[in-house]
Design a protein around this motif. Structure first.
Motif, PDB file in Angstrom:
ATOM      1  N   LEU A 182      -4.054  -8.804   8.618  1.00 48.24           N
ATOM      2  CA  LEU A 182      -2.905  -9.565   8.119  1.00 48.24           C
ATOM      3  C   LEU A 182      -1.822  -8.655   7.561  1.00 48.24           C
ATOM      4  O   LEU A 182      -0.629  -8.925   7.733  1.00 48.24           O
ATOM      5  N   ALA A 183      -2.235  -7.577   6.913  1.00 45.56           N
ATOM      6  CA  ALA A 183      -1.249  -6.619   6.389  1.00 45.56           C
ATOM      7  C   ALA A 183      -0.438  -6.025   7.531  1.00 45.56           C
ATOM      8  O   ALA A 183       0.786  -5.847   7.421  1.00 45.56           O
ATOM      9  N   GLY A 184      -1.106  -5.746   8.644  1.00 43.00           N
ATOM     10  CA  GLY A 184      -0.394  -5.215   9.803  1.00 43.00           C
ATOM     11  C   GLY A 184       0.521  -6.241  10.433  1.00 43.00           C
ATOM     12  O   GLY A 184       1.654  -5.918  10.831  1.00 43.00           O
ATOM     13  N   ASN A 187       3.691  -6.874   8.286  1.00 38.25           N
ATOM     14  CA  ASN A 187       4.645  -5.763   8.272  1.00 38.25           C
ATOM     15  C   ASN A 187       4.978  -5.250   9.674  1.00 38.25           C
ATOM     16  O   ASN A 187       5.651  -4.231   9.810  1.00 38.25           O
ATOM     17  N   ASN A 188       4.461  -5.965  10.703  1.00 35.43           N
ATOM     18  CA  ASN A 188       4.709  -5.588  12.101  1.00 35.43           C
ATOM     19  C   ASN A 188       4.309  -4.136  12.366  1.00 35.43           C
ATOM     20  O   ASN A 188       5.049  -3.373  12.989  1.00 35.43           O
ATOM     21  N   GLN A 189       3.106  -3.770  11.869  1.00 39.96           N
ATOM     22  CA  GLN A 189       2.605  -2.408  12.046  1.00 39.96           C
ATOM     23  C   GLN A 189       1.335  -2.453  12.897  1.00 39.96           C
ATOM     24  O   GLN A 189       0.275  -2.883  12.428  1.00 39.96           O
ATOM     25  N   ASN A 190       1.450  -2.013  14.118  1.00 37.85           N
ATOM     26  CA  ASN A 190       0.308  -2.055  15.027  1.00 37.85           C
ATOM     27  C   ASN A 190      -0.832  -1.144  14.578  1.00 37.85           C
ATOM     28  O   ASN A 190      -2.007  -1.457  14.789  1.00 37.85           O
ATOM     29  N   ASP A 191      -0.483  -0.012  13.974  1.00 40.65           N
ATOM     30  CA  ASP A 191      -1.529   0.903  13.533  1.00 40.65           C
ATOM     31  C   ASP A 191      -2.377   0.277  12.431  1.00 40.65           C
ATOM     32  O   ASP A 191      -3.603   0.456  12.398  1.00 40.65           O
ATOM     33  N   VAL A 192      -1.754  -0.496  11.551  1.00 39.36           N
ATOM     34  CA  VAL A 192      -2.495  -1.161  10.476  1.00 39.36           C
ATOM     35  C   VAL A 192      -3.373  -2.268  11.058  1.00 39.36           C
ATOM     36  O   VAL A 192      -4.529  -2.445  10.653  1.00 39.36           O
TER      37      VAL A 192
END
Length: 236
Positions: A182-184, A187-192
């Motif tokens: 969910l954090a990824g 924040n639209n962060q694929n690595d997360v």
């Protein structure tokens, strides 16, 4: 183009590892919560599923309708819908998540326990009764040991489903690797997202391998030999 895509994938995996290194406490804590949540739900599902399966098998053929209905219901009703109802009746947290995961995990175990007990050879049962075994001794010494491999096959199926679906627990404030995913997403962060998704996939593979090994160990040598001979006969 292909080389650029390959470099992009390598870079993404590198970024995922970098995120993990920088947030090891967060991710490791999420993994521990995910494992505890999944193990708790699986333990409850196994206890309920085996108990109901044995009871239904002993009640007779009419109980098969109950078994099939519950199994189909578990496959039809979305797990998150069950979790949402549990939240509405209580509050956010691990309780509703466990309720939803247990509801997901019971049907395969129930169905396999019922099938395993019902499929014991009548001749074996008669011979055991002739040796003076009581109904409870018959169940504990004959029927359940014979049904055990099939029961563990159901537990293996439930374990993989529960581990994978436990990611939804993050939406209910229950923690786990769903928090990382969910954090990824937020924040639209694929690595997360990958830092949460990859451990989920690995845990599911570990659960599959672990219970597959237990299933093999729980299968009596004679039964394994019979299956091997049957398979060889089918091939030939």
């Amino acid at each position: 183009m292909d080389e650029a895509e390959g470099d992009g994938r390598v870079s993404l995996l590198g970024d995922t590892w970098s995120f993990y290194e920088a947030n090891r406490g967060f991710v490791d804590g999420a993994i521990r919560t995910h494992v505890v949540l999944s193990a708790t739900a699986l333990a409850v599902a196994a206890a309920v599923g085996v108990a109901l399966g044995v009871v239904c098998a002993k009640l007779g053929r009419a109980a098969s309708f109950v078994v099939v209905t519950i199994a189909n219901l578990g496959r039809t009703v979305p797990t998150f819908a069950i979790m949402a109802v549990a939240v509405a009746l209580s509050s956010l947290g691990q309780g509703p998540a466990v309720v939803g995961l247990v509801a997901l995990g019971v049907p395969p175990i129930l169905l396999n326990a019922y099938t395993g007990v019902r499929s014991v050879d009548p001749g074996t049962l008669e011979a055991s009764r002739g040796m003076g075994l009581s109904a409870s001794q018959l169940l504990l010494r004959v029927e359940l040991p014979i049904a055990t491999p099939l029961v563990f096959a159901g537990i293996r199926t439930s374990a993989v489903q529960i581990v994978a679906t436990a990611t939804l627990a993050g939406l209910l404030g229950a923690g786990g690797l769903g928090d990382v995913v969910l954090a990824g997403l937020n924040n639209n962060q694929n690595d997360v997202m990958l830092a949460g998704a990859i451990p989920v996939a690995l845990l599911a593979l570990v659960a599959e391998g672990l219970f597959a090994a237990v299933e093999r160990l729980a299968t009596p040598t004679g039964l394994r030999l019979a299956r091997r001979l049957a398979t060889q006969g089918g091939i030939s």
